[in-house]
Scaffold this active site. Structure first.
Site, short mmCIF file in Angstrom:
data_model
loop_
_atom_site.label_atom_id
_atom_site.label_comp_id
_atom_site.label_asym_id
_atom_site.label_seq_id
_atom_site.Cartn_x
_atom_site.Cartn_y
_atom_site.Cartn_z
N ALA A 6 0.87 -1.18 0.00
CA ALA A 6 0.00 0.00 0.00
C ALA A 6 0.90 1.23 0.00
O ALA A 6 2.07 1.16 0.44
CB ALA A 6 -0.88 -0.03 1.24
N GLY A 44 0.46 -4.93 0.98
CA GLY A 44 -0.75 -5.00 0.15
C GLY A 44 -0.51 -5.75 -1.16
O GLY A 44 -1.45 -6.30 -1.74
N1 CAA Z 1 4.57 3.15 -0.93
C1 CAA Z 1 4.97 4.30 -1.52
N2 CAA Z 1 6.10 4.41 -2.22
C2 CAA Z 1 6.89 3.32 -2.31
C3 CAA Z 1 6.55 2.10 -1.72
C4 CAA Z 1 5.33 2.04 -1.00
N3 CAA Z 1 4.88 0.90 -0.43
N4 CAA Z 1 7.51 1.20 -1.97
C5 CAA Z 1 8.43 1.84 -2.71
N5 CAA Z 1 8.05 3.12 -2.92
C6 CAA Z 1 8.77 4.17 -3.67
C7 CAA Z 1 9.98 4.68 -2.89
O1 CAA Z 1 9.57 5.64 -1.94
C8 CAA Z 1 10.83 5.23 -3.99
O2 CAA Z 1 10.32 6.46 -4.37
P1 CAA Z 1 11.34 7.71 -4.68
O3 CAA Z 1 12.16 7.25 -5.85
O4 CAA Z 1 10.43 8.84 -5.00
O5 CAA Z 1 12.16 7.88 -3.45
C9 CAA Z 1 10.56 4.27 -5.16
O6 CAA Z 1 9.33 3.61 -4.86
C10 CAA Z 1 11.63 3.20 -5.30
O7 CAA Z 1 11.76 2.54 -4.05
P2 CAA Z 1 13.17 2.37 -3.29
O8 CAA Z 1 14.10 3.47 -3.66
O9 CAA Z 1 12.88 2.16 -1.85
O10 CAA Z 1 13.69 1.02 -3.98
P3 CAA Z 1 14.68 -0.05 -3.34
O11 CAA Z 1 15.06 -0.96 -4.46
O12 CAA Z 1 15.77 0.61 -2.58
O13 CAA Z 1 13.78 -0.87 -2.28
C11 CAA Z 1 11.81 -2.01 -1.50
C12 CAA Z 1 12.70 -1.64 -2.71
C13 CAA Z 1 12.58 -2.97 -0.58
C14 CAA Z 1 10.56 -2.70 -2.03
C15 CAA Z 1 11.47 -0.72 -0.71
O14 CAA Z 1 10.96 0.24 -1.64
C16 CAA Z 1 10.46 -0.91 0.37
O15 CAA Z 1 10.79 -1.43 1.42
N6 CAA Z 1 9.19 -0.49 0.12
C17 CAA Z 1 8.15 -0.53 1.11
C18 CAA Z 1 7.66 -1.96 1.32
C19 CAA Z 1 6.60 -2.00 2.40
O16 CAA Z 1 6.83 -1.70 3.56
N7 CAA Z 1 5.37 -2.40 2.00
C20 CAA Z 1 4.27 -2.51 2.91
C21 CAA Z 1 3.49 -1.24 2.94
S1 CAA Z 1 2.27 -1.25 4.22
C22 CAA Z 1 0.96 -2.06 3.59
O17 CAA Z 1 0.99 -2.59 2.48
C23 CAA Z 1 -0.24 -2.05 4.46
C24 CAA Z 1 -1.34 -2.94 4.05
O18 CAA Z 1 -1.30 -4.13 4.22
C25 CAA Z 1 -2.54 -2.35 3.52
#
Ligand code: CAA
Length: 263
Positions: free
Chosen positions: A69, A114
């Site tokens: 999400a 998500g």
């Molecule tokens: N929401 C919003 N933006 C996100 C995102 C997310 N879940 N995941 C990645 N992005 C964005 C980053 O902010 C980044 O944007 P910018 O270039 O503008 O900074 C872009 O996507 C690329 O991401 P990274 O630079 O972080 O890429 P990476 O290769 O270094 O890492 C990753 C990849 C490990 C997937 C890392 O992006 C990450 O940990 N993302 C979040 C994962 C997460 O925690 N997901 C769960 C969300 S909570 C949820 O889903 C609740 C629910 O059940 C409803």
């Protein structure tokens, strides 16, 4: 054929197969509310389109299926807004649950939070060898909100689900396959073609039989055994009122391939 009216989703039909691609690559296909809405619209469009027999759900780019999400959007939410956001995510699960057509998740990269929940709500999952799965919500001080605490234990068992959700660990495709989250691992470049082969195989069967088989199996998670067997018997009998049943059995006896029309 492509429908151009979506912003963060691509919707394409080729033969009997609709492919819904979540395409918000700048945020690793993260699910903001608008994207959730669009996924819901695309799934409903596919379900209502008589040309479509099977749906493939995938993510754009090589890196992510869906990285979760949208954290930027959630970071500003209060409890009421979070409830409404969770309802929008739940709605996608409900649509997937109640559709008449199978949906195969082709997980091409990160399926986190998500994204993992979205894959879990599909009928089954094929994954690229680069795919990664996890429910990392506890790292953000929250819990899964799109059905993960309910669907993950049903799919892989309570102990394994508990461990993934409590640790927030991210697992690779091999591990996801080993624990039954993924049906098949495919080299990334072949993922869509391999998923398509399975989709075509299903699309060649009687669409009503596929819809009823799917419904009966889905209901198995909710019903006790006698009620489930009752439902199966009713759906089995109902198929004998269809042209597809006549065609399927006559074709077998005539030793020719069946031609099903979903009637
Ligand atoms: N929401 C919003 N933006 C996100 C995102 C997310 N879940 N995941 C990645 N992005 C964005 C980053 O902010 C980044 O944007 P910018 O270039 O503008 O900074 C872009 O996507 C690329 O991401 P990274 O630079 O972080 O890429 P990476 O290769 O270094 O890492 C990753 C990849 C490990 C997937 C890392 O992006 C990450 O940990 N993302 C979040 C994962 C997460 O925690 N997901 C769960 C969300 S909570 C949820 O889903 C609740 C629910 O059940 C409803």
């Amino acid at each position: 054929m492509t429908t151009p009216s979506y912003e963060n989703v691509r919707y394409e039909i080729d033969g009997f197969i609709a492919t819904v691609t979540i395409a918000r690559e700048k945020a690793l296909n993260a699910l903001n509310r608008h994207t959730l809405n669009e996924i819901g619209w695309a799934l409903r469009e596919a379900d209502g389109d008589a040309r479509v027999r099977v749906v493939i759900l995938t993510g754009a780019g090589e890196k992510a299926f869906v990285a979760g999400a949208d954290i930027s959007e959630m970071s500003e939410q209060n409890a009421t807004e979070a409830r409404s956001f969770a309802a929008a995510g739940r709605n996608i699960g409900d649509i997937l649950e109640n559709m008449t057509k199978p949906v195969i998740a082709a997980v091409n990269g990160f399926a986190l939070g998500g994204g993992c929940e979205l894959a879990l709500a599909c009928d089954f999952v094929y994954a690229s060898d680069k795919a990664k799965f996890g429910q990392p919500e506890v790292n953000l001080g929250v819990i899964p909100g799109f059905g993960g605490t309910q669907r993950l234990p049903r799919r892989i068992g309570a102990g394994r689900a508990m461990e993934l959700i409590l640790t927030g660990d991210v697992i690779n495709a091999e591990e996801a396959y080993r624990i039954g989250l993924v049906n098949r691992i495919v080299p990334g470049a072949e993922l869509l073609a391999e998923t398509r082969k399975t989709a075509d195989k299903i699309a060649a069967k009687g669409p009503l039989a596929i819809a009823y088989a799917r419904r009966a199996v889905r209901k198995a998670a909710e019903l006790n055994l006698p009620a489930g067997n009752d439902l199966e018997a009713e759906l089995f009998a109902l198929l004998f009122a269809t042209a597809d049943q006549k065609e399927g059995m006559r074709a077998f006896i005539a030793k020719r391939p069946a031609k099903f029309e979903g009637k």
